[in-house]
Every structure is written in structure tokens, then in C-alpha cells.
Design a protein around this motif. Sequence first.
Motif, PDB file in Angstrom:
ATOM      1  N   TYR A  77       0.875  -1.212  -0.076  1.00  0.00           N
ATOM      2  CA  TYR A  77       0.123  -0.121   0.005  1.00  0.00           C
ATOM      3  C   TYR A  77       0.848   1.205  -0.057  1.00  0.00           C
ATOM      4  CZ  TYR A  77      -3.945  -3.106   1.691  1.00  0.00           C
ATOM      5  OH  TYR A  77      -4.660  -4.249   1.695  1.00  0.00           O
ATOM      6  N   LEU A  78       0.077   2.133  -0.693  1.00  0.00           N
ATOM      7  CA  LEU A  78       1.158   3.709  -0.525  1.00  0.00           C
ATOM      8  C   LEU A  78      -0.047   4.719   0.060  1.00  0.00           C
ATOM      9  CD1 LEU A  78       3.027   5.846  -1.407  1.00  0.00           C
ATOM     10  CD2 LEU A  78       1.926   5.835  -3.623  1.00  0.00           C
ATOM     11  N   HIS A  79       0.572   5.382   1.162  1.00  0.00           N
ATOM     12  CA  HIS A  79      -0.214   6.345   1.792  1.00  0.00           C
ATOM     13  C   HIS A  79       0.291   7.576   1.365  1.00  0.00           C
ATOM     14  CE1 HIS A  79      -1.518   8.982   5.052  1.00  0.00           C
ATOM     15  NE2 HIS A  79      -2.997   8.477   4.846  1.00  0.00           N
ATOM     16  N   SER A  80      -0.286   8.632   0.566  1.00  0.00           N
ATOM     17  CA  SER A  80       0.177   9.784   0.156  1.00  0.00           C
ATOM     18  C   SER A  80      -0.762  10.909  -0.027  1.00  0.00           C
ATOM     19  CB  SER A  80       1.012   9.651  -1.414  1.00  0.00           C
ATOM     20  OG  SER A  80       1.273  10.702  -1.792  1.00  0.00           O
ATOM     21  N   ASN A  81      -0.450  11.997   0.825  1.00  0.00           N
ATOM     22  CA  ASN A  81      -1.477  13.335   0.939  1.00  0.00           C
ATOM     23  C   ASN A  81      -2.767  13.035   1.398  1.00  0.00           C
ATOM     24  OD1 ASN A  81       0.575  15.023  -0.741  1.00  0.00           O
ATOM     25  ND2 ASN A  81       0.108  14.022  -2.584  1.00  0.00           N
ATOM     26  N   LEU A 121      -5.077   6.560   0.665  1.00  0.00           N
ATOM     27  CA  LEU A 121      -4.315   5.210   0.653  1.00  0.00           C
ATOM     28  C   LEU A 121      -4.644   4.421  -0.386  1.00  0.00           C
ATOM     29  CD1 LEU A 121      -2.580   2.980   2.873  1.00  0.00           C
ATOM     30  CD2 LEU A 121      -5.124   1.924   2.831  1.00  0.00           C
ATOM     31  N   ALA A 122      -3.738   3.766  -1.154  1.00  0.00           N
ATOM     32  CA  ALA A 122      -3.883   3.132  -2.285  1.00  0.00           C
ATOM     33  C   ALA A 122      -3.475   1.909  -2.454  1.00  0.00           C
ATOM     34  CB  ALA A 122      -3.480   3.950  -3.637  1.00  0.00           C
ATOM     35  N   ARG A 123      -3.917   0.828  -2.721  1.00  0.00           N
ATOM     36  CA  ARG A 123      -3.218  -0.548  -2.939  1.00  0.00           C
ATOM     37  C   ARG A 123      -2.541  -0.591  -4.159  1.00  0.00           C
ATOM     38  NH1 ARG A 123      -4.960  -5.886  -0.960  1.00  0.00           N
ATOM     39  NH2 ARG A 123      -3.541  -7.369  -2.115  1.00  0.00           N
ATOM     40  N   ILE A 124      -1.103  -0.922  -4.087  1.00  0.00           N
ATOM     41  CA  ILE A 124      -0.313  -0.916  -5.446  1.00  0.00           C
ATOM     42  C   ILE A 124      -0.408  -2.421  -5.935  1.00  0.00           C
ATOM     43  CG2 ILE A 124       1.965  -0.499  -6.092  1.00  0.00           C
ATOM     44  CD1 ILE A 124       0.355   2.154  -5.144  1.00  0.00           C
ATOM     45  N   SER A 125      -0.447  -3.234  -5.215  1.00  0.00           N
ATOM     46  CA  SER A 125      -0.343  -4.797  -5.382  1.00  0.00           C
ATOM     47  C   SER A 125      -1.346  -5.304  -6.028  1.00  0.00           C
ATOM     48  CB  SER A 125       0.266  -5.494  -4.270  1.00  0.00           C
ATOM     49  OG  SER A 125      -0.681  -5.530  -3.092  1.00  0.00           O
ATOM     50  N   GLU A 126      -1.514  -6.034  -7.038  1.00  0.00           N
ATOM     51  CA  GLU A 126      -2.487  -6.890  -7.364  1.00  0.00           C
ATOM     52  C   GLU A 126      -2.847  -7.872  -6.771  1.00  0.00           C
ATOM     53  OE1 GLU A 126      -0.912  -8.199 -11.178  1.00  0.00           O
ATOM     54  OE2 GLU A 126      -0.891  -5.953 -12.101  1.00  0.00           O
ATOM     55  N   GLN A 127      -4.333  -8.442  -6.977  1.00  0.00           N
ATOM     56  CA  GLN A 127      -4.674  -9.467  -6.126  1.00  0.00           C
ATOM     57  C   GLN A 127      -4.507 -10.757  -6.921  1.00  0.00           C
ATOM     58  OE1 GLN A 127      -5.506  -9.725  -2.977  1.00  0.00           O
ATOM     59  NE2 GLN A 127      -7.288  -8.423  -2.408  1.00  0.00           N
ATOM     60  N   VAL A 139      -5.614  -7.875   8.457  1.00  0.00           N
ATOM     61  CA  VAL A 139      -6.712  -8.156   7.866  1.00  0.00           C
ATOM     62  C   VAL A 139      -7.307  -6.736   8.121  1.00  0.00           C
ATOM     63  CG1 VAL A 139      -7.041 -10.620   8.385  1.00  0.00           C
ATOM     64  CG2 VAL A 139      -7.384  -9.129  10.493  1.00  0.00           C
ATOM     65  N   LEU A 140      -6.894  -5.805   8.404  1.00  0.00           N
ATOM     66  CA  LEU A 140      -7.614  -4.540   8.609  1.00  0.00           C
ATOM     67  C   LEU A 140      -7.851  -4.019   7.161  1.00  0.00           C
ATOM     68  CD1 LEU A 140      -5.191  -2.387  11.237  1.00  0.00           C
ATOM     69  CD2 LEU A 140      -7.236  -4.016  11.532  1.00  0.00           C
ATOM     70  N   ASP A 141      -9.157  -3.140   7.266  1.00  0.00           N
ATOM     71  CA  ASP A 141      -9.438  -2.600   5.897  1.00  0.00           C
ATOM     72  C   ASP A 141      -8.709  -1.278   5.716  1.00  0.00           C
ATOM     73  OD1 ASP A 141     -10.684  -0.515   7.414  1.00  0.00           O
ATOM     74  OD2 ASP A 141     -12.567  -1.339   7.289  1.00  0.00           O
ATOM     75  N   GLU A 142      -8.725  -0.803   4.372  1.00  0.00           N
ATOM     76  CA  GLU A 142      -8.054   0.370   3.985  1.00  0.00           C
ATOM     77  C   GLU A 142      -8.367   1.566   4.595  1.00  0.00           C
ATOM     78  OE1 GLU A 142      -8.060   0.785  -0.331  1.00  0.00           O
ATOM     79  OE2 GLU A 142      -7.424  -1.276  -0.686  1.00  0.00           O
ATOM     80  N   MET A 143      -9.706   1.691   5.276  1.00  0.00           N
ATOM     81  CA  MET A 143      -9.986   3.025   5.933  1.00  0.00           C
ATOM     82  C   MET A 143      -9.116   2.797   7.377  1.00  0.00           C
ATOM     83  SD  MET A 143     -13.585   4.304   7.293  1.00  0.00           S
ATOM     84  CE  MET A 143     -14.180   4.554   5.571  1.00  0.00           C
ATOM     85  N   ALA A 183      -5.450   3.550   6.560  1.00  0.00           N
ATOM     86  CA  ALA A 183      -5.194   5.301   6.305  1.00  0.00           C
ATOM     87  C   ALA A 183      -5.234   5.913   7.840  1.00  0.00           C
ATOM     88  CB  ALA A 183      -6.342   5.680   5.419  1.00  0.00           C
ATOM     89  N   GLU A 184      -6.263   5.673   8.641  1.00  0.00           N
ATOM     90  CA  GLU A 184      -6.413   6.164   9.890  1.00  0.00           C
ATOM     91  C   GLU A 184      -5.180   6.228  10.825  1.00  0.00           C
ATOM     92  OE1 GLU A 184      -9.721   4.946  11.663  1.00  0.00           O
ATOM     93  OE2 GLU A 184     -11.087   6.097  10.434  1.00  0.00           O
ATOM     94  N   LEU A 185      -4.582   5.087  10.796  1.00  0.00           N
ATOM     95  CA  LEU A 185      -3.101   4.501  11.575  1.00  0.00           C
ATOM     96  C   LEU A 185      -2.189   5.308  10.844  1.00  0.00           C
ATOM     97  CD1 LEU A 185      -3.596   0.914  12.320  1.00  0.00           C
ATOM     98  CD2 LEU A 185      -3.661   2.535  13.820  1.00  0.00           C
ATOM     99  N   CYS A 186      -1.951   5.670   9.405  1.00  0.00           N
ATOM    100  CA  CYS A 186      -0.957   6.264   8.738  1.00  0.00           C
ATOM    101  C   CYS A 186      -1.052   7.765   9.187  1.00  0.00           C
ATOM    102  CB  CYS A 186      -1.134   6.080   7.324  1.00  0.00           C
ATOM    103  SG  CYS A 186      -0.489   4.420   6.788  1.00  0.00           S
ATOM    104  N   GLU A 187      -2.218   8.387   9.387  1.00  0.00           N
ATOM    105  CA  GLU A 187      -2.438   9.765   9.799  1.00  0.00           C
ATOM    106  C   GLU A 187      -2.214   9.860  11.191  1.00  0.00           C
ATOM    107  OE1 GLU A 187      -3.084  12.360   7.992  1.00  0.00           O
ATOM    108  OE2 GLU A 187      -3.518  11.367   6.010  1.00  0.00           O
ATOM    109  N   MET A 188      -2.351   9.032  12.155  1.00  0.00           N
ATOM    110  CA  MET A 188      -2.382   9.144  13.463  1.00  0.00           C
ATOM    111  C   MET A 188      -1.158   8.812  14.112  1.00  0.00           C
ATOM    112  SD  MET A 188      -6.165   7.436  14.530  1.00  0.00           S
ATOM    113  CE  MET A 188      -5.619   7.451  16.256  1.00  0.00           C
ATOM    114  N   CYS A 189      -0.366   7.900  13.550  1.00  0.00           N
ATOM    115  CA  CYS A 189       0.795   7.222  14.317  1.00  0.00           C
ATOM    116  C   CYS A 189       2.289   7.504  13.476  1.00  0.00           C
ATOM    117  CB  CYS A 189       0.765   5.615  14.476  1.00  0.00           C
ATOM    118  SG  CYS A 189      -0.601   5.087  15.242  1.00  0.00           S
ATOM    119  N   PRO A 190       3.355   7.856  14.444  1.00  0.00           N
ATOM    120  CA  PRO A 190       4.462   7.979  13.827  1.00  0.00           C
ATOM    121  C   PRO A 190       4.960   6.801  13.064  1.00  0.00           C
ATOM    122  CG  PRO A 190       4.597   7.957  16.246  1.00  0.00           C
ATOM    123  CD  PRO A 190       3.336   7.924  16.167  1.00  0.00           C
ATOM    124  N   ILE A 191       6.029   6.851  12.259  1.00  0.00           N
ATOM    125  CA  ILE A 191       6.320   5.484  11.534  1.00  0.00           C
ATOM    126  C   ILE A 191       6.879   4.470  12.449  1.00  0.00           C
ATOM    127  CG2 ILE A 191       8.842   6.396  11.033  1.00  0.00           C
ATOM    128  CD1 ILE A 191       6.356   4.664   8.630  1.00  0.00           C
TER     129      ILE A 191
END
Length: 217
Positions: free
Chosen positions: A115-119, A122-128, A172-176, A179-187
Motif C-alpha cells: 500500500y501507498l499512503h500519500s497526501n 491510501l492506495a493498494r499498489i499490488s494486484e490480487q 486483516v484491517l481494511d483500507e480505512m 489510512a487512519e493509522l498512517c495519519e495518527m501514528c509516527p512511522i
Amino acid sequence: MKFSVAQDIGQRERQEDRWLADERMDLFAVCDGMGGHEKGDEAAEDAIHALHIAVANDQRGDPMRVFGDAIRIADEAVQRLAGGGVFRRPGTTLTALWLRDGAAYLLHVGDSSCYLHSNGALARISEQHTGIWGLEQCLGGGCRDLKDLRPQIERFSVSEGDTLILCSDGMVLDEMALAELCEMCPIEQIAGQIERESLEHKRAGDNVTVICIEVGP
């Protein structure tokens, strides 16, 4: 560049995930050995090792070509584990990121994820690589004809401050939620938080491995 890694065995009897984080080469990978097949942990270990060596030996080569060579070498390494067997042959997923020259290069086969989180998005880059009968692509012979390997190899743009996530399917977390964790937590905390919330989820049970990378200048 900063990154964090978290891993847990979940409710399985053994850990069949393997991961790689080479800061010197900015190379990261997750392999998920196939449960229910022989030597899943060894398949993941051999695939990670083969990828690492292949990239290390050709660091200044074209990344798309290097990854193409690396996936072939890793596949052959996993196939050798079968020792000529036909049924339940060892197999593993492989999802890798190589950050080079201001871009990210993805090598992917299986049902692990990138996944890529930018601006703020969140977008999934890998194919299924799954279908109605389950996993359709993997390294080794666990789920496909040996001549039918179709990896995803691509280049995509990243910017300073972006977050990249590699994870096995025990995440197993969903994309929402991601995205919230990427916004809230330091790397430094994101991978551990994703791991903990995955283990608490009602769908939890599998091995879980998470690598989170913050793109540097």
C-alpha cells in the motif's frame, strides 16, 4: 528514510512468514510461506535470500530487469525444495519494494500486499493474485503450473513523507483503518499498531508480518 517492522505467529503452530529490510540498499520484502504445503517456512526463507542476493549483485542495473531476474532465481530456489515431488509442493508469496533514484519499484506475486499512503489517501499498489479457487500465483509449485509465473513488476512515484506498507495476508484491517493509522501514528509505531489490531480482529488467526516505510528526502 525510517521504517518499522512487526511480526506475530498468530494462532498458527509455526511462523512461515519471512521479511527483509536492508537499509543500505533500501530494499524491503515480505514472503508468506504457504500453509498446508510442505516446507512453507523454508520456501519463504529461500525466496527472501535469493531476492536479496540477486539485487545485491546488480545494484546499479535497471531495477525492472533486476527484479525480473530476481523473481526467476527465487522461483527456481523454491522449486528445488520440492525434490521432484508432485503434490503439495512448497510455495510462497513474495512482495518486495526497492526505493531507488526517487522512485519505488514493486515486485509482487501472491496474496501479500503493498500500500501507498500519500497526501492523506491510501492506495493498494499490488494486484490480487487470487481467484475463486484461492491463490493463483506464487513462487514454487504450490498453486500453479511451473511455467505460468506472471509477477507484477512496476515503477511508481513516491514523495518525501509518503508511507509504504508491506504485509502478509495475516494483516486483516481494511483500507480505512490503515489510512487512519498512517495519519495518527509516527512511522516507528505504525507497523506494531497494525499488527496488534490485526491480531484483535475477528478474522485474526494467521501469521502476520508488517513493514512500514517512510520515504525520506
